[in-house]
Design a protein around this motif. Structure first.
Motif, PDB file in Angstrom:
ATOM      1  N   ASP A  81      40.413 -19.539   8.855  1.00 32.74           N
ATOM      2  CA  ASP A  81      39.251 -20.078   8.171  1.00 32.74           C
ATOM      3  C   ASP A  81      39.264 -19.665   6.690  1.00 32.74           C
ATOM      4  O   ASP A  81      40.119 -18.894   6.226  1.00 32.74           O
ATOM      5  CB  ASP A  81      37.975 -19.567   8.827  1.00 32.74           C
ATOM      6  CG  ASP A  81      37.826 -20.093  10.262  1.00 32.74           C
ATOM      7  OD1 ASP A  81      38.339 -21.183  10.506  1.00 32.74           O
ATOM      8  OD2 ASP A  81      37.215 -19.364  11.069  1.00 32.74           O
TER       9      ASP A  81
ATOM     10  N   TYR B 223      40.034 -15.902   5.008  1.00 34.19           N
ATOM     11  CA  TYR B 223      40.916 -15.151   5.904  1.00 34.19           C
ATOM     12  C   TYR B 223      41.720 -14.145   5.066  1.00 34.19           C
ATOM     13  O   TYR B 223      42.295 -14.481   4.028  1.00 34.19           O
ATOM     14  CB  TYR B 223      41.838 -16.109   6.638  1.00 34.19           C
ATOM     15  CG  TYR B 223      42.829 -15.429   7.561  1.00 34.19           C
ATOM     16  CD1 TYR B 223      42.441 -15.021   8.844  1.00 34.19           C
ATOM     17  CD2 TYR B 223      44.128 -15.162   7.141  1.00 34.19           C
ATOM     18  CE1 TYR B 223      43.340 -14.398   9.679  1.00 34.19           C
ATOM     19  CE2 TYR B 223      45.025 -14.532   7.961  1.00 34.19           C
ATOM     20  CZ  TYR B 223      44.626 -14.141   9.249  1.00 34.19           C
ATOM     21  OH  TYR B 223      45.532 -13.507  10.075  1.00 34.19           O
TER      22      TYR B 223
ATOM     23  N   GLN C 118      40.334 -24.118   4.036  1.00 35.39           N
ATOM     24  CA  GLN C 118      40.854 -24.231   5.390  1.00 35.39           C
ATOM     25  C   GLN C 118      42.337 -24.581   5.319  1.00 35.39           C
ATOM     26  O   GLN C 118      42.744 -25.433   4.538  1.00 35.39           O
ATOM     27  CB  GLN C 118      40.093 -25.308   6.171  1.00 35.39           C
ATOM     28  CG  GLN C 118      40.516 -25.466   7.608  1.00 35.39           C
ATOM     29  CD  GLN C 118      40.087 -24.267   8.438  1.00 35.39           C
ATOM     30  OE1 GLN C 118      39.004 -23.744   8.258  1.00 35.39           O
ATOM     31  NE2 GLN C 118      40.944 -23.846   9.375  1.00 35.39           N
TER      32      GLN C 118
END
Length: 807
Positions: free
Chosen positions: A584, A587, A632
């Protein structure tokens, strides 16, 4: 018979009694008295006496005591030779010039010795010699004598003057011829002789109008000396009555310093004759020296002051007044004038001995000066009181007659008062009182009783690291309240060891100026502070010293670039961080860990992403170096991502280091392994791909088993450690990397991370490293091809970093 002869004829017992009385009577005044008798007119250099022998003093004592004659008035008469101890004549001494008619003639003076101080009185009597002949005041005496003068009539011829005294003075007169006159000697009340001529037979002017005689005066010397005067007698007509004074002796008094013209006395003589023979004229006999001081009115007999009347010179005057009528008959009388003393002389202060400097540690009653005070007046006018100024640590006391001693009366301190003006006042007891002052400047000399005092007890200074040798660190200063050599200060370093080395091999100090210099360059990373002592010593004897502490802070310079701790850069393999495609936003991919051995803002690090395969995918935390995803991850993103991170410190100018971070975007190991080769061999074609895949699978299996064993071992080790901590009941202190933990949360690391590192290997040479956050310890990861640990170690005063190597 003189006094000395009479003394020695006294019985021995009486002699001893007189000597004892003399010693007891004179002891409080002087230490000893010596009397010498010498004839006048002695040649210069003639011996007066052996003073050292007569006083019972050795030549060594006379020299060491700096013997000298005190009375300045006789320095031109006598000469004292300290090396021989004898007293000699300095110039011819004329007794008549020195004393006149006073007999005996003598002068006295004092001889003073020092260390210890002694005072002796010496009297020198001048004996008269027959060196003067009688002399008349005129060469010719003219007498007008009436022919009617009766036999036995007396005519005063006056007298001759002989300055000598005793047997050497005038003794007799003689007159030649003696056909008409005979000589008759008369004596004044003061003992002086004069001649009178007596008519033996009547005069006859018609037979002899003028008679010439010779009057001779002779003294009693051997051989005798004589003086003559011619007498011319002019025979006049009859005048048979001489003037007669109302008194034979007149007495008067006069105050000294009286103005000229002041009436002193009036003499009166009457003559029974009439007319011109009864007119009386007064005049002074020229024998007397008083004619220079007093004047006589020849008509009325008034005696007035003509010159200066000084009691200190002559206390009494005697005048011979002659009254003469027109017929030359005369008579005489005495006028005795007493001079009354007036307080017209101020006391005179003379320094007999004076030391104008005295050490400040002198004990009380130390002698500073010996003072002689004299007043020429007499009676109360000559009595003196001697005092000194107040508010000074001195006092004055009387020692001998007319002598005073100035002594200390307290403790002296040069640092408080370095010199004193001592005013000595001598005042007589006259009305009004006269006084004189003398100011003595007494300097207090310094002794070394004060040690140097630093401006500060502790000095602080700063010096940048990497300084050049000879760099001036600090200038210290100490002061000393003493003076001259006692206040001359020298500086030196106190002997001590600094980091195992002598301080003198690291620092030096200028002994005169107190400037401290470096002898070498300093490294802040090795030493941060210097603490040492400097001594200041004065030049007194014995020397006094004091010390001051100096603290020198070494200031850090930005002389070290940041060091990358993680990821470790190896030359033989590629380390990659795996990011799953399902990651995500935000991260945590990995964390770049760097340190800077400098301090302060020189060790504040910032992280920047310099290059990236896809800048839109990753970002680097400015303060913490964390690499995170900013969006993402998608399937379109390339598996192989290469990031270049720059680490910069906050120094001026700043220093930096770069690190390459390889990131693999994949979900499985085979997908990662298929791309590993391209990281280092993008253009190499491998025809045996199948073989290498099988080999890689085997290696991964072995690596997995090995990692599993290691993880289990580590867990067991940590479990045992935690049990030991619990059993020991010791407080658990979290570990921070030495020197690099930011206690306020604003430095290099905003949050402290410790990492456990895992390593996996593909079928070929490259290694992949994965990490996860851990709060227990910090692990260092090295590639499989690394043979040794890094050379740089992180030092700490309390602990060392524990490294765990996972293979």
């Amino acid at each position: 018979m003189d006094i000395i002869t009479m003394f020695w004829r006294i019985q021995p017992a009486l002699q001893r009694l007189l000597i004892l009385l003399l010693c007891v009577g004179f002891q409080p005044i002087i230490d000893a008295q010596v009397r010498y008798s010498i004839p006048e007119e002695m040649q210069p250099g003639s011996l007066i006496g052996d003073l050292s022998k007569d006083l019972g003093l050795s030549i060594g004592r006379i020299k060491s005591g700096r013997t000298r004659i005190v009375t300045e008035e006789i320095n031109d008469l006598v000469h004292f030779q300290p090396d021989k101890g004898i007293l000699s004549v300095k110039k011819r001494i004329d007794r008549e010039e020195l004393c006149g008619q006073t007999s005996p003639c003598s002068f006295s003076f004092e001889v003073v010795l020092e260390n210890p101080m002694e005072l002796f009185s010496v009297t020198v009597e001048i004996l008269d010699i027959n060196d003067n002949s009688p002399a008349f005041s005129t060469k010719e005496i003219i007498l007008d004598i009436s022919e009617s003068s009766a036999v036995g009539a007396q005519f005063i011829l006056g007298g001759a003057i002989d300055p000598d005294v005793g047997i050497n003075t005038l003794q007799r007169y003689s007159l030649k011829p003696t056909s008409h006159f005979s000589l008759k000697e008369q004596t004044h009340s003061d003992g002086s002789k004069y001649a009178e001529m007596v008519l033996n037979r009547p005069l006859d002017r018609e037979q002899q109008a003028e008679v010439k005689l010779t009057l001779t005066a002779a003294d009693g010397g051997s051989p005798p000396r004589t003086g003559t005067v011619s007498i011319r007698v002019i025979v006049q007509d009859a005048n048979d009555n001489a003037p007669i004074f109302t008194q034979a002796v007149y007495k008067a008094s006069v105050v000294e310093n009286s103005a000229r013209g002041t009436l002193v006395a009036i003499v009166l003589a009457t003559d029974e004759d009439e007319g011109m023979f009864g007119h009386v004229t007064y005049y002074l006999d020229q024998i007397s020296h008083a004619g220079q001081v007093f004047s006589l009115n020849p008509n009325n007999g008034e005696i007035r002051i003509e010159g200066e009347v000084d009691f200190e010179k002559i206390k009494q005057y005697q005048l011979n007044v002659i009254a003469k009528d027109t017929g030359s008959l005369s008579n005489s009388c005495k006028v005795i004038i007493e001079v009354i003393d007036k307080n017209d002389n101020i006391p005179v202060i003379a320094l007999t001995s004076f030391s104008n400097s005295i050490p400040e540690d002198s004990p009380p009653e130390t002698t500073v000066a010996i003072i002689n005070v004299k007043d020429a007046d007499s009676g109360k006018n000559g009595l003196i009181n001697c005092t000194i100024s107040r508010s000074v640590p001195f006092k004055i006391k009387s020692s001998l007659v007319n002598y005073y001693t100035l002594i200390t009366d307290g403790i002296l301190d040069r640092e408080a008062i370095s010199e004193y003006n001592v005013t000595i006042t001598a005042a007589d007891q006259g009305t009004p009182s006269l006084y004189s002052n003398k100011i003595l400047l007494v300097r207090v000399t310094d002794v070394n009783d004060n040690k140097p005092v630093f401006d500060q007890n502790v000095y602080s200074a700063f010096i940048p690291e990497n300084n050049s040798p000879g760099f001036s660190i600090i200038s210290i200063h100490a002061s000393d309240a003493d003076s001259n050599q006692n206040a001359r200060i020298s500086y030196y370093l106190e002997d001590m060891q600094l980091n195992g080395e002598p301080l003198s091999s690291i620092l030096s100090i200028n002994a005169e100026t107190g400037v401290v210099y470096t002898l070498r360059s300093f490294d802040y990373e090795k030493i941060k502070m210097l603490q040492f002592y400097v001594n200041a010593q004065d030049g007194g004897t014995p020397a006094l010293s004091s010390s001051a502490q100096i603290k020198v802070q070494i200031q850090d310079q930005n002389d070290n670039a940041p060091q990358i701790l993680y990821p470790v850069q190896t030359g033989g393999s590629v380390v990659a961080e795996m990011v799953p495609r399902s990651a995500d936003v935000g991260y945590l991919v990995t964390k770049v860990v760097a340190v800077d051995v400098d301090s302060g803002q020189n060790a504040w690090l910032s992280y920047k992403l310099q290059k990236a395969t896809d800048r839109a995918l990753f970002e680097v935390g400015l303060q913490n170096g964390e690499i995170r995803t900013v969006r993402q991850v998608t399937d379109k993103d390339a598996v192989k991502q290469k990031l270049t991170v720059v680490v910069e410190d906050n120094g001026q100018p700043s220093r930096s280091a770069t690190v390459n971070v390889n990131v693999a975007v994949a979900d499985t190991f085979p997908e990662v392994l298929s791309e590993f080769t391209d990281f280092t061999h993008d253009k190499e074609y491998n025809e045996n791909l199948t073989f290498y895949l099988v080999l890689a699978l085997a290696a991964v299996s072995i690596l997995f088993i090995t990692c599993l064993v290691v993880i289990i071992s580590v867990k067991i080790y940590r479990w045992r450690q935690s049990r030991m901590y619990l059993q020991s009941h010791l407080p658990v202190i979290p570990y921070y990397p030495p020197r690099y933990a930011d206690s306020v949360g604003t430095g290099t690391h905003q949050h402290l991370y410790n990492y456990e590192i895992y390593r996996t290997t593909d079928s070929r040479k490259d290694n992949a490293t994965f990490s996860e956050p851990n709060s227990q310890s910090l692990m260092s990861v090295y590639s499989a091809g690394a043979d040794t640990l890094p050379k740089d170690r992180l030092d700490s005063d309390d602990s060392e970093v524990s490294n765990t190597l996972v293979s």
